[in-house]
Write an enzyme that holds these catalytic residues in place. Sequence first.
Site, mmCIF file in Angstrom:
data_model
loop_
_atom_site.group_PDB
_atom_site.id
_atom_site.type_symbol
_atom_site.label_atom_id
_atom_site.label_comp_id
_atom_site.label_asym_id
_atom_site.label_seq_id
_atom_site.Cartn_x
_atom_site.Cartn_y
_atom_site.Cartn_z
ATOM 1 N N GLU A 29 0.834 -1.188 0.000
ATOM 2 C CA GLU A 29 0.000 0.000 0.000
ATOM 3 C C GLU A 29 0.876 1.248 0.000
ATOM 4 O OE1 GLU A 29 -2.366 -0.236 3.586
ATOM 5 O OE2 GLU A 29 -2.570 -2.412 3.393
ATOM 6 N N GLU B 171 -10.133 5.875 3.026
ATOM 7 C CA GLU B 171 -10.544 5.134 4.222
ATOM 8 C C GLU B 171 -10.431 6.061 5.422
ATOM 9 O OE1 GLU B 171 -8.943 1.470 7.116
ATOM 10 O OE2 GLU B 171 -7.876 1.981 5.256
#
Length: 413
Positions: free
Chosen positions: A222, A333
């Site tokens: 990520e 998120e």
Amino acid sequence: MALHCGSERRWSRVVKMTFYLFFLIPMSSVGNRNTNTIFNKKQKLEVQQQLKRLNKPALKSIESPDGDIIDCVDINKQPAFDHPLLKNHTIQMRPSSYPEGFSFNESNDVSSNSEPKLTQPWHLNGRCPEGTIPIRRTKEEDLLRAGSAANYGRKKHHSIPNADSAGITHEYAVLVEEGDKYYGMMANMNVWNPNTGDSNEFSVSQFWMTAGQSAEDYDTIEAGIIVNANRYGDYQTRLVTYWTDDNYRTTGCYNLDCPGFVQVDNQIATGATVTPYSIYGGTQRTVEFYVYKDINGNGDWWLKIAQRNFGYWPSSIFSLLSNSASSVQWGGEVINLKLGDKHTTTQMGSGHFPEEGPGKASFFDTLNVIDGKTILRRPWNSRTVITNPNCYNLINSGDYFYYGGPGRNPNCP
């Protein structure tokens, strides 16, 4: 490359687990979120030992205007090589090849002295010399906020952006591409400084490349930008990377906080702040990320940031991702702690809904994946994961999308 299997895979997992138990777990609790906690001599000693492990000797140190200290560490003495699987690793300064359809301006390669297309405040006070990499120095208060040495560098809240595992404390507005093997991806995102409602919450815009389905076997790499006061002690937007080989349980970490990721770039520091921000209704500031599995070389996962060869995740530290990824995700998120039984006011992206469009909403554009034929192409097997569209939403337009939102509002109480 093939997946690790049978005894070879189990042995690889044992080596990784043994290392992380040694590196992270032996430390006793170093305190709670109150950094004024009084510690006994043993705990203070353990904190200092952990800081010594994390902060490698610097050839040069740079004080950033934002309060960070950036240490210029010998590239051959960076944290990656504390990993038992990388003891005899030979640093690769660039991938051996690029996929079909990918164009790249070589003048921006790590071997050049060109100015990065991403600016960080520490650049104002100096640069790291050739042969070193910039690492944000870990301070004692960073460890204290983590609550324990075992937690430092790891995510406190584990969740993957898909409909089955998005927990009640996680909110997502994500585009998911799946249905093929994936050997890389591209994305360009605009940079904002979202407000977070509580210091224990964060807001991140990033990509995920994942492999696996089970809770035990799930690998991910990520990168993106994050506001995380619990981790960094402020509300600035920072560059962030992450990886895990076992669904966030014992392996992996943010940035260079544990051995694994090999950095080669001397101009960009993960964990450091990113400026300037985009202006609502005005100039949009962006940062580009690109990931490519060097299948003609060692199979390492290369990360480019702002068109520079930033570094790579060696294939050997993964099990499932040693082969390929099974999905790619892009988006936002946030953590929603529902304090007072209300939805958080933590913003995602610009803090505005995607319906507001250009110059006002957050976006990802130039979306591409490198598919099973190692060809760079637009996503075409995509779906959205939006946990609560009244709080955060996403509008997909193929190779770009707008996303984000304010969190709590009259339609999101």
